[in-house]
Scaffold this active site. Structure first.
Site, PDB file in Angstrom:
ATOM      1  N   HIS A 160      10.203 -11.387  53.437  1.00 26.66           N
ATOM      2  CA  HIS A 160       9.066 -11.434  54.336  1.00 26.66           C
ATOM      3  C   HIS A 160       8.062 -10.362  54.195  1.00 26.66           C
ATOM      4  O   HIS A 160       7.284 -10.228  55.027  1.00 26.66           O
ATOM      5  CB  HIS A 160       9.479 -11.487  55.901  1.00 26.66           C
ATOM      6  CG  HIS A 160      10.511 -12.463  55.997  1.00 26.66           C
ATOM      7  ND1 HIS A 160      11.807 -12.163  56.400  1.00 26.66           N
ATOM      8  CD2 HIS A 160      10.680 -13.749  55.700  1.00 26.66           C
ATOM      9  CE1 HIS A 160      12.474 -13.047  56.482  1.00 26.66           C
ATOM     10  NE2 HIS A 160      11.963 -14.200  55.978  1.00 26.66           N
ATOM     11  N   HIS A 218       9.932 -20.181  51.996  1.00 25.26           N
ATOM     12  CA  HIS A 218      10.801 -19.774  50.888  1.00 25.26           C
ATOM     13  C   HIS A 218      11.401 -20.950  50.151  1.00 25.26           C
ATOM     14  O   HIS A 218      12.335 -20.897  49.341  1.00 25.26           O
ATOM     15  CB  HIS A 218      12.300 -19.303  51.750  1.00 25.26           C
ATOM     16  CG  HIS A 218      12.093 -18.266  52.480  1.00 25.26           C
ATOM     17  ND1 HIS A 218      11.460 -17.104  52.303  1.00 25.26           N
ATOM     18  CD2 HIS A 218      12.024 -18.008  53.853  1.00 25.26           C
ATOM     19  CE1 HIS A 218      11.120 -16.277  53.143  1.00 25.26           C
ATOM     20  NE2 HIS A 218      11.734 -16.719  54.298  1.00 25.26           N
TER      21      HIS A 218
END
Length: 333
Positions: free
Chosen positions: A220, A57
């Site tokens: 995700h 991320h």
């Protein structure tokens, strides 16, 4: 998908090694290599801010360790929560006698592991810990089940406000209250245009036809609200902003902070086109943009798409959002 890596199983540790070598403002703990903390000495009795989550991320989460933001981070595997050990070690390293606030997303692994770490440090190290769970993702659950929502890009604003409060000398309870208040007035909606590819498998995280997009996609690759025909930027921005405005009371004359967040492969050109329409909508609604942020703040490897985050500001949050911050991957001077 071509990637500049060595052994796929070593990507996280090699990334951390390169990161701390590139940025002397932070240091890696000897006790646990997945713990990264601010290198400069922080003052005694300052409340510590600890963040963390899965890798992939970037710049979240380790990019936000620095003055005015977080004091430490626990780094997990790709899209996976860090285990309790690096959380515990980072907590011990950043505690200055006034406790530590944990800020993390609303995912089962993070809830379990940060909760276990808090119990361990309170029991074994006598360190007071406050837990703040971020759940800003409008798409992941209906309003009457808000406690089930995921935490995504809005965690940036929660960390910013909490870090500033700690810098100003707030107490442990006060910092936690500010973080929770920020979370309560923060909403995010995203759109996915293309998948990411995990290094270990090199398989796409989801599939879309060339003319499809996914509204409300998670970081995700979790499924969103719906798949639909690919729309122009203004139509996408309309959907994201109005879904947020229909979920939270932001009225004419209110101030907001706006984040247009790229998910990894979306160009800044596209993000500014989206911001252009977001600004138009808010102006039409009589809502003032106090600060705007456009770029990659919480990505999903090389996923295509973006998210829009709005945080409703009161006088306290205006002051905290405006405070100086200086991190390797983010600076506000």
């Amino acid at each position: 998908m071509k990637k500049l890596i060595n052994n796929p199983n070593d990507v996280v540790d090699e990334m951390i090694d390169g990161y701390v070598k590139a940025h002397p403002q932070v240091r890696q703990l000897e006790e646990n290599k997945r713990s990264i903390v601010i290198a400069s000495e922080t003052r005694e009795n300052k409340v510590g801010i600890l963040i963390g989550g899965g890798s992939g991320h970037e710049p979240a989460f380790m990019g936000y360790v620095g003055k005015g933001m977080a004091d430490g981070v626990a780094v997990g595997n790709i899209f996976a929560s860090p285990p309790p050990d690096p959380i515990v070690e980072a907590t011990k390293a950043i505690d200055k006698g006034n406790g530590v606030v944990y800020i993390y997303g609303n995912y089962a692994g993070d809830i379990m592991n940060f909760g276990m770490a808090a119990e361990l440090v309170e029991l074994e190290e006598d360190i007071d810990v406050e837990l703040v769970v971020v759940n800003d993702d409008v798409a992941s659950a209906p309003h009457n089940e808000i406690e089930k929502r995921r935490g995504i890009a809005g965690e940036f604003f929660v960390t910013k406000a909490a870090g500033a409060a700690a810098e100003k000398g707030y107490s442990l309870k006060e910092v936690a209250e500010v973080a929770k208040k920020t979370n309560d007035v923060t909403r995010t909606m995203g759109v996915g245009l293309s998948p990411c590819y995990l290094p270990q498998t090199n398989e796409p995280s989801f599939t879309l036809e060339d003319n499809e997009m996914e509204i409300g996609l998670g970081h995700h690759g979790e499924p969103g609200v719906e798949k639909g025909e690919l729309q122009k930027a203004d139509k996408v921005a309309d959907r994201l902003v109005y879904d947020i405005l229909n979920d939270i009371t932001i009225s004419k004359g209110d101030k907001v902070a706006v984040l247009i967040n790229g998910l990894g492969s979306t160009t800044k050109m596209e993000l500014y086109i989206v911001f252009r329409r977001v600004e138009q909508i808010l102006k039409e609604e009589g809502i003032e943009i106090h600060r705007s942020y456009v770029g990659n703040y919480s990505t999903s490897l090389e996923m295509g798409g973006c998210s829009v985050t709005l945080t409703k500001l009161d006088d306290e949050l205006v002051e905290l959002i405006d405070l100086v911050a200086d991190c390797p991957m983010y600076a506000q001077l």
